[in-house]
Scaffold this active site. Sequence first.
Site, PDB file in Angstrom:
ATOM      1  N   ASP A   7       1.114  -1.914   2.864  1.00  0.00           N
ATOM      2  CA  ASP A   7       1.619  -1.413   1.480  1.00  0.00           C
ATOM      3  C   ASP A   7       2.701  -2.046   0.515  1.00  0.00           C
ATOM      4  OD1 ASP A   7       0.110   0.647   1.485  1.00  0.00           O
ATOM      5  OD2 ASP A   7       1.263   2.215   2.367  1.00  0.00           O
ATOM      6  N   LYS A  64       0.276   0.425  -3.801  1.00  0.00           N
ATOM      7  CA  LYS A  64      -0.234   1.267  -4.910  1.00  0.00           C
ATOM      8  C   LYS A  64       1.337   1.285  -5.775  1.00  0.00           C
ATOM      9  CE  LYS A  64      -3.430   4.390  -3.030  1.00  0.00           C
ATOM     10  NZ  LYS A  64      -3.583   3.673  -1.650  1.00  0.00           N
TER      11      LYS A  64
END
Length: 476
Positions: A252, A274
């Site tokens: 991530d 994200k």
Amino acid sequence: MTANALFPLFANLHDRAVLVVGGGKVAERKTEALLKVGALPIIGAPSLTTSLQRWAETGRITWRQGTFEDSWLQEDIWLVIAATDQPEVNHAAARAAHAQRLFVNVVDDIALSNVQVPAVVERGPLRIAISSGGGAPMVARYLRQQLESLIDDSWGRLTTLFAQRRDTIRARYPNIEARRRFFETQLAGPLQRLLRKQRHAEAEAVLEAALAETPLTESGSVTLVGAGAGDAGLLTLNALRALNEADIILYDRLVSDTVLQMARRDAEQIEVGKSATGHSVRQEDIHTLMLQHAHAGQRVVRLKGGDPFVFGRGGEELEFLRTHGIPYEVIPGITAALACAAYAGIPLTHRDHAQSLCLITAHCQSSLDTLDWAALAQERQTLTFYMGVAGLPTIQQRLCEAGRAETTPFALIENGARAQQRVLTGTLKTLAHTAQTYAVRPPALLILGEVTALAEHLHWFGTAPLSAPCPPARIL
């Protein structure tokens, strides 16, 4: 003076008498280690510690009460350990032992000793001994501590597994070079990983198949790993092991470069983060990547900031993996609420201020619309809002409307547990204004409740908390 080089040697002292001169704490520790290997300790001392006294009363050790006498060495002694705080007694025991050509260790005295007792890491039958030759025992102890954290219990179980099949392995591979290659292959394979996961039957099946020359193909797998929040030192030992065994790492955006640098050098690293404002990888694409690499037989680490099961979509990913028959495991991490609070000096619960804790996601308006604001407005609870920078005005408005006092203190922690950490404090009335004044940007965590006031005097990491002046009153 440089001490003579020592020859490393492990001794079988089972059912053999060892004389320990001394009855204090050091002698107690030496005696306990001797009992673990089945030795027959004889303790010579005027008095004993409570534990030594109990062992003597229950027959686990023999006590020779009094000051050292040469006659104590007439009992078929194999080893002498002098562990008193009286140099003259230690000298007498050492001289007598040397005269009878016995091995003797005098604690903290290289000159009088002809053997040294090393620092030891024990994992079942596996024992790793570390010695500085007696000259720098703290170095050996420090290295033992490092190894203790790196070598888990699965290595002891693996050693037992090989030992139980020692004769079979020797018969199957009588040539020592062939046997060495077999062990190297198995040590680099899935055995230890299976044992670490408590999957003993599968590990035994893999070894039996290898001995039968019908090797079982190791399937790919996915490990969800929590990288913790901010400081790379918050990474767990199991997480570090997973990173060092990975073929593919899907990480991530919030995972730090320092954490990624701890991974195996040959592992391929793919960012799948994200972002509310920048490029994002769709969850469906992340699923596809996990499936693709696992089907190729690779060990995939899905590396997430914080904890995989706290607003990390870990549950969705496990459901997908289970549906497609992909083996998986989960290694938890320290979630942002815990890390940020600790690094800001904020106890999330406190006997005088908060008896409950709420973890809340606020990454979009729809998330905020589904919350029970009346319940969140109750006092004596701590609220933590993840991903809530854009929603701070709404959070302030809805809590005030639900009856939470405008004087409720808050802490807004930006880049928590990182070198760039900022802690902003104020009251619910000034929340949105403070964030705007200091141009707060993600990643930031909001903690709201009476406990946050403690940050003013409990902070220990980085700079002291900041607070903005009250916004000007609106003229009606």
